[in-house]
Design a protein around this motif. Structure first.
Motif, PDB file in Angstrom:
ATOM      1  N   THR A 201       0.885  -1.153   0.018  1.00  0.00           N
ATOM      2  CA  THR A 201       0.002  -0.153   0.159  1.00  0.00           C
ATOM      3  C   THR A 201       0.899   1.256   0.003  1.00  0.00           C
ATOM      4  OG1 THR A 201      -1.706  -1.245   1.307  1.00  0.00           O
ATOM      5  CG2 THR A 201      -1.801   1.225   1.223  1.00  0.00           C
ATOM      6  N   LEU A 202       1.890   1.210   0.560  1.00  0.00           N
ATOM      7  CA  LEU A 202       2.802   2.452   0.872  1.00  0.00           C
ATOM      8  C   LEU A 202       3.854   2.684  -0.169  1.00  0.00           C
ATOM      9  CD1 LEU A 202       3.670   1.754   4.647  1.00  0.00           C
ATOM     10  CD2 LEU A 202       2.327   3.658   3.809  1.00  0.00           C
ATOM     11  N   LEU A 203       4.057   1.563  -1.026  1.00  0.00           N
ATOM     12  CA  LEU A 203       5.130   1.669  -2.171  1.00  0.00           C
ATOM     13  C   LEU A 203       4.602   1.163  -3.366  1.00  0.00           C
ATOM     14  CD1 LEU A 203       8.019   0.536   0.181  1.00  0.00           C
ATOM     15  CD2 LEU A 203       7.863   2.770  -0.607  1.00  0.00           C
ATOM     16  N   PRO A 204       5.429   1.990  -4.465  1.00  0.00           N
ATOM     17  CA  PRO A 204       5.162   0.927  -5.850  1.00  0.00           C
ATOM     18  C   PRO A 204       5.821  -0.265  -5.769  1.00  0.00           C
ATOM     19  CG  PRO A 204       6.352   3.390  -5.947  1.00  0.00           C
ATOM     20  CD  PRO A 204       6.363   2.907  -4.412  1.00  0.00           C
ATOM     21  N   SER A 205       5.254  -1.152  -6.763  1.00  0.00           N
ATOM     22  CA  SER A 205       5.400  -2.635  -6.645  1.00  0.00           C
ATOM     23  C   SER A 205       7.000  -3.015  -6.693  1.00  0.00           C
ATOM     24  CB  SER A 205       4.807  -3.179  -8.037  1.00  0.00           C
ATOM     25  OG  SER A 205       5.126  -2.838  -9.083  1.00  0.00           O
ATOM     26  N   ASP A 206       7.732  -2.156  -7.336  1.00  0.00           N
ATOM     27  CA  ASP A 206       9.050  -2.715  -7.450  1.00  0.00           C
ATOM     28  C   ASP A 206       9.771  -2.520  -6.060  1.00  0.00           C
ATOM     29  OD1 ASP A 206       9.180  -3.532 -10.141  1.00  0.00           O
ATOM     30  OD2 ASP A 206      10.076  -1.673 -11.065  1.00  0.00           O
ATOM     31  N   TYR A 207       9.324  -1.233  -5.419  1.00  0.00           N
ATOM     32  CA  TYR A 207       9.957  -0.933  -4.191  1.00  0.00           C
ATOM     33  C   TYR A 207       9.475  -1.986  -2.963  1.00  0.00           C
ATOM     34  CZ  TYR A 207      11.854   2.780  -6.841  1.00  0.00           C
ATOM     35  OH  TYR A 207      12.373   3.654  -7.763  1.00  0.00           O
ATOM     36  N   SER A 208       8.138  -2.111  -3.098  1.00  0.00           N
ATOM     37  CA  SER A 208       7.683  -2.929  -1.976  1.00  0.00           C
ATOM     38  C   SER A 208       8.116  -4.485  -2.086  1.00  0.00           C
ATOM     39  CB  SER A 208       5.895  -2.963  -2.139  1.00  0.00           C
ATOM     40  OG  SER A 208       5.411  -3.509  -3.437  1.00  0.00           O
ATOM     41  N   SER A 209       8.180  -5.081  -3.155  1.00  0.00           N
ATOM     42  CA  SER A 209       8.458  -6.450  -3.331  1.00  0.00           C
ATOM     43  C   SER A 209       9.902  -6.178  -3.003  1.00  0.00           C
ATOM     44  CB  SER A 209       8.557  -6.690  -4.834  1.00  0.00           C
ATOM     45  OG  SER A 209       9.495  -6.074  -5.763  1.00  0.00           O
ATOM     46  N   SER A 212       9.951  -6.330   0.849  1.00  0.00           N
ATOM     47  CA  SER A 212       9.426  -7.625   1.328  1.00  0.00           C
ATOM     48  C   SER A 212      10.442  -8.677   1.298  1.00  0.00           C
ATOM     49  CB  SER A 212       8.088  -7.935   0.655  1.00  0.00           C
ATOM     50  OG  SER A 212       7.134  -7.144   0.447  1.00  0.00           O
ATOM     51  N   ALA A 213      11.315  -8.783   0.067  1.00  0.00           N
ATOM     52  CA  ALA A 213      12.280  -9.603  -0.043  1.00  0.00           C
ATOM     53  C   ALA A 213      13.463  -9.424   1.162  1.00  0.00           C
ATOM     54  CB  ALA A 213      13.269  -9.533  -1.371  1.00  0.00           C
ATOM     55  N   VAL A 214      13.709  -8.170   1.267  1.00  0.00           N
ATOM     56  CA  VAL A 214      15.010  -8.034   2.476  1.00  0.00           C
ATOM     57  C   VAL A 214      14.512  -8.197   3.782  1.00  0.00           C
ATOM     58  CG1 VAL A 214      15.991  -6.019   3.433  1.00  0.00           C
ATOM     59  CG2 VAL A 214      16.121  -6.360   0.940  1.00  0.00           C
ATOM     60  N   LEU A 215      13.011  -7.786   3.998  1.00  0.00           N
ATOM     61  CA  LEU A 215      12.678  -7.760   5.366  1.00  0.00           C
ATOM     62  C   LEU A 215      12.335  -9.335   5.835  1.00  0.00           C
ATOM     63  CD1 LEU A 215      12.089  -6.621   8.201  1.00  0.00           C
ATOM     64  CD2 LEU A 215       9.576  -5.818   6.991  1.00  0.00           C
ATOM     65  N   LEU A 216      11.371  -9.942   4.716  1.00  0.00           N
ATOM     66  CA  LEU A 216      10.668 -11.142   5.040  1.00  0.00           C
ATOM     67  C   LEU A 216      11.498 -12.226   4.307  1.00  0.00           C
ATOM     68  CD1 LEU A 216       7.142  -9.658   5.183  1.00  0.00           C
ATOM     69  CD2 LEU A 216       8.604 -10.222   7.284  1.00  0.00           C
ATOM     70  N   GLY A 217      12.174 -12.202   3.519  1.00  0.00           N
ATOM     71  CA  GLY A 217      12.876 -13.143   2.539  1.00  0.00           C
ATOM     72  C   GLY A 217      11.866 -13.614   1.348  1.00  0.00           C
ATOM     73  N   ASP A 218      10.730 -12.736   1.145  1.00  0.00           N
ATOM     74  CA  ASP A 218       9.840 -13.258   0.076  1.00  0.00           C
ATOM     75  C   ASP A 218      10.520 -12.696  -1.499  1.00  0.00           C
ATOM     76  OD1 ASP A 218       7.820 -13.865  -1.567  1.00  0.00           O
ATOM     77  OD2 ASP A 218       6.491 -11.805  -1.044  1.00  0.00           O
ATOM     78  N   LYS A 219      11.331 -13.761  -1.929  1.00  0.00           N
ATOM     79  CA  LYS A 219      12.075 -13.366  -3.139  1.00  0.00           C
ATOM     80  C   LYS A 219      11.064 -13.814  -4.301  1.00  0.00           C
ATOM     81  CE  LYS A 219      15.399 -16.182  -2.481  1.00  0.00           C
ATOM     82  NZ  LYS A 219      16.790 -16.982  -2.651  1.00  0.00           N
ATOM     83  N   LEU A 220      10.399 -14.305  -4.164  1.00  0.00           N
ATOM     84  CA  LEU A 220       9.187 -14.590  -5.406  1.00  0.00           C
ATOM     85  C   LEU A 220       8.379 -13.367  -5.754  1.00  0.00           C
ATOM     86  CD1 LEU A 220       7.361 -17.916  -4.515  1.00  0.00           C
ATOM     87  CD2 LEU A 220       8.975 -17.632  -6.140  1.00  0.00           C
ATOM     88  N   SER A 221       8.160 -12.243  -5.169  1.00  0.00           N
ATOM     89  CA  SER A 221       7.441 -11.105  -5.602  1.00  0.00           C
ATOM     90  C   SER A 221       8.422 -10.296  -6.235  1.00  0.00           C
ATOM     91  CB  SER A 221       7.061 -10.356  -4.048  1.00  0.00           C
ATOM     92  OG  SER A 221       8.341 -10.123  -3.398  1.00  0.00           O
ATOM     93  N   LEU A 222       9.872 -10.519  -6.306  1.00  0.00           N
ATOM     94  CA  LEU A 222      10.699  -9.584  -7.131  1.00  0.00           C
ATOM     95  C   LEU A 222      10.555  -9.900  -8.529  1.00  0.00           C
ATOM     96  CD1 LEU A 222      14.086 -10.027  -5.021  1.00  0.00           C
ATOM     97  CD2 LEU A 222      12.830  -7.813  -5.127  1.00  0.00           C
ATOM     98  N   PRO A 223      10.600  -8.918  -9.275  1.00  0.00           N
ATOM     99  CA  PRO A 223      10.457  -8.890 -10.878  1.00  0.00           C
ATOM    100  C   PRO A 223      11.846  -9.803 -11.312  1.00  0.00           C
ATOM    101  CG  PRO A 223      10.364  -6.735 -10.297  1.00  0.00           C
ATOM    102  CD  PRO A 223      10.790  -7.326  -8.716  1.00  0.00           C
TER     103      PRO A 223
END
Length: 735
Positions: A201-209, A212-223
């Motif tokens: 909600t707070l950030l554009p998709s590239d930056y929010s992903s 999420s990757a850095v904080l939570l390890g959610d690499k699948l959301s990265l382009p």
């Protein structure tokens, strides 16, 4: 002994890693022989009454190595194998629940199921599957599932206790039953989803992903292009939640608690709470658990007026992770995390002190930068060999990327944490926007720097190529020469230049030599056909079918060398020729997808799959595709059968699905070097080929062997291994 737990834990980890990745009788013989040699040396030293400390080390290493080997043998033969033999490739009825977050990407959703019963028996296993349609099932819903279970052939899944995968096919049926399953872990999953939602909600998709990757390890959301940049620069560890992330989280938590009390016991309880909570939110990834255990041990030592030893803490973490599940060692992130941490513990401080004493650095800023450099260098030295083994590539630029990006990653962890949590609090959610602004700037910086280095030539070097080993040998020789002649300054510059020149020369030479090389791979996929044609820079797939259990292995093999697929051809929409289409389209950038439209409803499903319009072709057509510089594919459709004739400068290959009739083919299709089939074609006596590759099961191959031998004297089958065809040499091999 000062570092007893460190020695035991790291020896146990090392032996398990070797045995897990090289599980064979020879491996065990070598380990047992090595252990007995160490025991023999121990006996000699004991008789001579010399080197008491060495004797202790030898005894501990020998006993631990034997114990680790026996644990792996027992776990494999008496726990894992019986489960696999009982359920693999079997149709089963399951009752259980969705036990983790449903991971959603652009094209599919990934579900993990914890079973309660299988075929009415109380069995607790984990199963994973991907769905390309919305199943309308949420996390921790109780479900009833009917499916075929296949052995998971991915080490990352097995290490996480997921021994099976299933696939959405004709036998698959899943239904939600009853209320949600209660689990404390469900609160962590909901927290993870809420934090991701805040960032989105707070950030554009590239930056929010990126956050999420850095904080939570959610690499699948990265382009895909960003993820490839991290991979090519060897800096993927920056987006793997591990020690650095845990240290930042613990420090922030401790900073807040110290504002209210100075009681060390309360500090320990608070830090432990923050650490365990974060471990749960990130899914208890092995690298996170390792760092969490070390941090808790560190603060526990402060409470009990003792000094914690980092190596001992590392060893205890290894035992904590591997004693209940020896297969956890199959997680690459765990091995890289332990090796990087050990490198930092052993070398970073010594390197820092040596440089400080030699250069007499006084500036606090330079000291902070030097600590960052020595930590990155120490970690890289230990990680690079394992990266070369596991990923078959290394990056000479990883140190530069680490130095330039690590501080930004640390800042992004803190800002992402505050932004994602504060936004969830009513009435003060507006305070999250300043943190989000900083998150956006840091994300933009990280993406820019990593992308910049990824675009540099030779940012990534394949370690499975001959020139890599030449480069390593030359570099080692240069280091030895420098050590012997004790020359500084100018020699270092010359040595670095010679090393780089060797790498560039080797890479260019290899590219020139292999420029015109083209190989075709007929994959071992059971009762289906999967044929790939690859050159040094591109790959095309002539069909992509087979059994569901081979999916991960096939995709991993392609992903080792390629990020994109030039042509994906679906000659028939049966699973025998199209099983892996969705996975391929999801994992790779497929430039051209050609589908034979025989009027089935499946074509519409494929056409609408991700919003891209597929090119279809019908019956009684013939066209030629330029697959690469030296290879063409002539596609001929006759009587609902698609024939493909590949031509290179040196040889030809014909690929035929079931229902083929040789009599309808022109002469150029009948006289070829290679023929690839999955059944006996009609009028097979009219074909003339040097090599025949049969893609089917062992039983089917044996049943049709006499007919196959009438077609060609040289018959090869894919029932046990892939078949590699070298167009340049007009030869083939099995792998």
């Amino acid at each position: 002994m000062k570092r007893l737990f460190g020695l035991i834990g790291l020896t146990y980890l090392s032996v398990l890693a070797v045995v897990f990745n090289l599980y064979s009788r020879l491996t065990f013989i070598l380990i047992f022989a090595g252990s007995f040699v160490l025991a023999g040396i121990w006996i000699v030293l004991l008789i001579l009454k010399k080197k008491k400390n060495v004797r202790r080390v030898l005894a501990i290493v020998s006993i631990t190595a034997l114990c680790a080997s026996f644990v792996m043998i027992l776990y494999t033969n008496y726990y894992y194998n019986p489960i696999i033999d009982k359920y693999s490739s079997k149709e089963v009825s399951i009752n259980g629940f969705i036990c983790d977050e449903i991971v959603k990407s652009e094209n599919y959703a990934k579900y993990t199921i914890q079973t309660d019963t299988i075929n009415g028996e109380d069995v607790h296993l984990k199963i994973q599957f991907n769905s390309y349609a919305d199943l309308n099932i949420a996390e921790f819903n109780n479900i009833s599932l009917h499916c075929v279970m296949y052995e998971a052939d991915s080490n990352s899944l097995v290490s996480d206790g997921i021994f099976f995968k299933t696939y959405v096919d004709d036998t698959f049926n899943i239904e939600q039953v009853g209320d949600k399953h209660f689990s404390l872990y469900s609160f962590a999953v909901e927290a993870r989803k809420a934090m991701k939602s805040s960032l989105q909600t707070l950030l554009p998709s590239d930056y929010s992903s990126m956050c999420s990757a850095v904080l939570l390890g959610d690499k699948l959301s990265l382009p895909r292009n960003v993820l490839n940049s991290f991979t090519n620069t060897g800096s993927s560890f920056l987006i793997v939640v591990s020690g650095m992330h845990m240290a930042v989280i613990a420090s922030v938590g401790l900073f807040l608690i110290k504002k209210f009390t100075r009681n060390k016991i309360i500090h320990l309880i608070a830090v432990s709470f923050f650490v365990i909570s974060f471990m749960a939110v990130t899914g208890f990834a092995p690298s996170v658990v390792r760092s969490g255990i070390m941090i808790i041990i560190y603060y526990s030592a402060a409470v009990f007026f003792r000094t914690s030893d980092a190596v001992n803490s590392l060893g205890i973490a290894a035992l904590f992770l591997l004693l209940p599940n020896p297969y956890a060692v199959g997680d690459v992130g765990l091995v890289l995390s332990f090796s990087a941490t050990l490198g930092i513990i052993l070398w970073s401080g010594k390197m820092y002190d040596y440089i400080i004493s030699k250069l007499e650095i006084k500036s606090k800023l330079l000291k902070a930068l030097l600590r960052l450099v020595t930590a990155s260098l120490s970690a890289s030295v230990c990680v690079v060999p394992f990266s070369a083994i596991y990923f078959e590539r290394i990056s000479p630029l990883v140190l530069f990327v680490s130095v330039l990006v690590t501080f930004a990653v640390e800042g992004l962890i803190v800002c992402s944490l505050f932004a994602s949590l504060i936004y969830l609090v009513p009435f003060v959610s507006y305070l999250a926007y300043p943190f989000a602004l900083v998150c956006g700037l840091l994300s933009k910086y990280i993406i820019f720097v990593v992308g910049l280095f990824a675009d540099i030539p030779y940012s990534s070097v394949n370690s499975d190529k001959p020139y890599f080993y030449v480069w390593i040998v030359v570099s080692i020789i240069l280091v030895i020469i420098g050590y012997l002649i004790k020359v500084r300054g100018r020699y270092v510059a010359i040595a670095v230049a010679l090393s780089f020149l060797t790498l560039v020369t080797g890479r260019v030479t290899y590219m020139l030599v292999t420029e015109n090389e083209v190989t075709a791979t007929v994959y071992c996929t059971g009762n289906g056909m999967m044929v790939a044609v690859g050159s040094s820079d591109n790959i095309s797939l002539l069909c992509c079918g087979g059994n569901a259990g081979s999916t991960e292995r096939v995709l991993d093999d392609i992903a080792d060398d390629y990020n994109a697929v030039d042509f994906l051809i679906i000659p028939d929409q049966k699973y025998k020729y199209s099983r892996y289409q969705f996975e391929l389209i999801s994992e790779f950038d497929c430039s051209n997808v050609l589908v034979y439209d025989n009027g089935s409803t499946d074509f519409q499903m494929l056409s609408d799959y991700d919003g891209k319009v597929r090119q279809s072709f019908g019956n009684d057509v013939c066209f030629t595709l330029q697959l690469s510089k030296n290879v063409t594919d002539t596609v001929l459709c006759i009587d609902d059968v698609v024939y493909q004739l590949l031509r290179s400068n040196a040889s030809t290959m014909l690929v035929m699905p079931s229902g083929a009739d040789i009599s309808v083919l022109p002469d150029e299709f009948r006289n070829i070097d290679y023929a690839v089939i999955d059944s006996i074609p009609t009028n097979y006596n009219m074909i003339n080929c040097k090599y025949l590759i049969y893609s089917n099961t062992v039983s089917d191959f044996k049943e049709n062997y006499n007919s196959l031998s009438e077609i060609c004297d040289d018959v090869t089958n894919t029932s046990e291994s892939n078949v590699i065809i070298d167009f340049k040499e007009v030869s083939l091999c099995q792998r």
